[in-house]
Design a protein around this motif. Structure first.
Motif, PDB file in Angstrom:
ATOM      1  N   VAL A   1      84.314  -0.523 -50.410  1.00 37.83           N
ATOM      2  CA  VAL A   1      83.880  -0.327 -49.090  1.00 37.83           C
ATOM      3  C   VAL A   1      82.546  -1.012 -49.083  1.00 37.83           C
ATOM      4  O   VAL A   1      81.513  -1.046 -50.024  1.00 37.83           O
ATOM      5  N   VAL A   2      82.257  -1.695 -47.917  1.00 34.92           N
ATOM      6  CA  VAL A   2      80.989  -2.266 -47.651  1.00 34.92           C
ATOM      7  C   VAL A   2      80.593  -1.778 -46.192  1.00 34.92           C
ATOM      8  O   VAL A   2      81.242  -1.956 -45.303  1.00 34.92           O
ATOM      9  N   PRO A   3      79.185  -1.750 -46.395  1.00 35.35           N
ATOM     10  CA  PRO A   3      78.612  -1.313 -44.983  1.00 35.35           C
ATOM     11  C   PRO A   3      78.184  -2.981 -44.391  1.00 35.35           C
ATOM     12  O   PRO A   3      77.731  -3.648 -44.961  1.00 35.35           O
ATOM     13  N   ALA A   4      78.358  -2.788 -42.948  1.00 38.97           N
ATOM     14  CA  ALA A   4      78.203  -4.359 -42.218  1.00 38.97           C
ATOM     15  C   ALA A   4      77.937  -4.159 -41.116  1.00 38.97           C
ATOM     16  O   ALA A   4      78.489  -3.122 -40.255  1.00 38.97           O
ATOM     17  N   LEU A   5      77.137  -5.237 -40.302  1.00 35.89           N
ATOM     18  CA  LEU A   5      77.125  -5.275 -38.871  1.00 35.89           C
ATOM     19  C   LEU A   5      77.546  -6.358 -38.286  1.00 35.89           C
ATOM     20  O   LEU A   5      77.727  -7.311 -38.731  1.00 35.89           O
TER      21      LEU A   5
ATOM     22  N   ALA B   1      78.084  -9.065 -41.051  1.00 40.39           N
ATOM     23  CA  ALA B   1      76.842  -9.308 -42.085  1.00 40.39           C
ATOM     24  C   ALA B   1      76.942  -8.111 -42.926  1.00 40.39           C
ATOM     25  O   ALA B   1      76.724  -6.979 -42.449  1.00 40.39           O
ATOM     26  N   VAL B   2      77.364  -8.483 -44.122  1.00 39.81           N
ATOM     27  CA  VAL B   2      77.446  -7.420 -45.298  1.00 39.81           C
ATOM     28  C   VAL B   2      76.042  -7.119 -45.707  1.00 39.81           C
ATOM     29  O   VAL B   2      75.343  -7.631 -46.076  1.00 39.81           O
ATOM     30  N   GLN B   3      76.165  -5.567 -46.012  1.00 36.06           N
ATOM     31  CA  GLN B   3      74.919  -5.152 -46.540  1.00 36.06           C
ATOM     32  C   GLN B   3      75.389  -4.316 -47.986  1.00 36.06           C
ATOM     33  O   GLN B   3      76.443  -4.537 -48.205  1.00 36.06           O
ATOM     34  N   THR B   4      74.322  -3.609 -48.338  1.00 32.13           N
ATOM     35  CA  THR B   4      74.657  -2.543 -49.512  1.00 32.13           C
ATOM     36  C   THR B   4      73.849  -1.339 -49.421  1.00 32.13           C
ATOM     37  O   THR B   4      73.251  -1.108 -48.149  1.00 32.13           O
ATOM     38  N   PRO B   5      74.553  -0.008 -49.890  1.00 34.22           N
ATOM     39  CA  PRO B   5      75.203  -0.355 -51.257  1.00 34.22           C
ATOM     40  C   PRO B   5      76.616  -0.359 -50.773  1.00 34.22           C
ATOM     41  O   PRO B   5      77.301   0.023 -49.909  1.00 34.22           O
ATOM     42  N   GLN B   6      77.373  -1.182 -51.669  1.00 36.54           N
ATOM     43  CA  GLN B   6      78.971  -1.613 -51.583  1.00 36.54           C
ATOM     44  C   GLN B   6      79.545  -0.320 -52.572  1.00 36.54           C
ATOM     45  O   GLN B   6      78.879   0.017 -53.625  1.00 36.54           O
TER      46      GLN B   6
END
Length: 265
Positions: free
Chosen positions: A150-154, A185-190
């Motif tokens: 899972v990745v958080p992203a915008l 655009a991918v962020q963390t935490p992954q």
């Protein structure tokens, strides 16, 4: 834990040992884009090292029972002392290990330091010190609901151009304009199912010389993708930006000032 891991964590009594989550924070980079001085993770943000902000961001989640900080090999003891000097949540254990030559190697060393009962692993950039706890919890929940990665992203705000690279300063021909509605655009935490992340790192390490799956990946999710495992996206947050340049430090200070004014800390 090995002696080299500087393991002086608190006991983990009274927790559900069947479903524990750990966060690995690779902080072994030097952060040259922020200029000369201390490693990027140790740069001060409102008087506190960015690394401490990042550790607190992980520990703020009640689901995270262990944080493993992967430090520069020559600074591991100093980082351990730094963690001891700052007030961190009592419910969370902390371990410091020495990092490797690359981010992937550092994450793998962090994975090696995890106890056997950890089932969900977060990998978080030390240079993203302001990620809100709601984002951390959303990633963990998605993994626990069955997603292996899972990745958080915008969504992207800017139009993106694919170019044919040239030497620095030379005009670069545009070869395509991707549909930005399909990009994130991918962020963390992954977040990962532990077994999936370990397999990705083992595959990557084994294939370094032969350019096997995993070679060239820029993050852990990319390594998992190259195994053919599905990665899913959850909403990220605008305050989870990466601090890499001096202007980012100014923005981070402004975010912290706003949080202090609103008593959100």
């Amino acid at each position: 834990m090995t002696d080299e891991s500087l393991d002086e964590s608190r006991p983990t009594t009274g927790r559900d040992t069947g479903r524990r989550t750990a966060a690995v924070i690779p902080a072994a980079g030097r952060g040259v884009r922020l200029g000369p001085g201390a490693p990027k993770a140790l740069r001060a943000l409102s008087g506190t090292p960015m690394l401490i902000h990042a550790v607190r961001a992980m520990a703020d989640s009640r689901a995270v029972s262990l944080v493993v900080v992967v430090a520069p090999a020559d600074d591991a003891t100093a980082v351990k002392n730094l963690l001891d000097e700052h007030a961190l949540p009592e419910r969370t254990d902390f371990v410091v290990v020495s990092g490797g030559e690359t981010r992937q190697e550092s994450v793998r060393l962090g994975l090696d330091a995890l106890p056997a009962d950890i089932t969900t692993v977060l990998v978080h950039d030390a240079a993203r010190p302001l990620v809100p706890v709601d984002t951390v919890d959303a990633v963990i929940e998605a993994v626990r609901d069955g997603a292996p990665a899972v990745v958080p992203a915008l969504p992207l705000a800017d139009t993106v151009k694919q170019v044919e690279p040239r030497e620095t300063g030379e005009p670069e021909p545009v070869v395509a304009t991707p549909d930005r509605s399909l990009l994130r655009a991918v962020q963390t935490p992954q977040g990962f199912d532990r077994a999936t992340l370990v397999r990705a790192h083992e595959t990557f390490a084994a294939g370094r010389e032969g350019a096997a799956p995993g070679d060239g990946a820029t993050d852990c999710a990319g390594m998992v993708e190259q195994l053919g495992v599905r990665v899913v996206v959850v909403p990220g947050h605008e305050e989870a930006f990466k601090v890499t340049r001096p202007l980012d430090l100014v923005l981070a200070e402004a975010v912290l000032a706003r949080r202090r004014a609103n008593d959100v800390f």
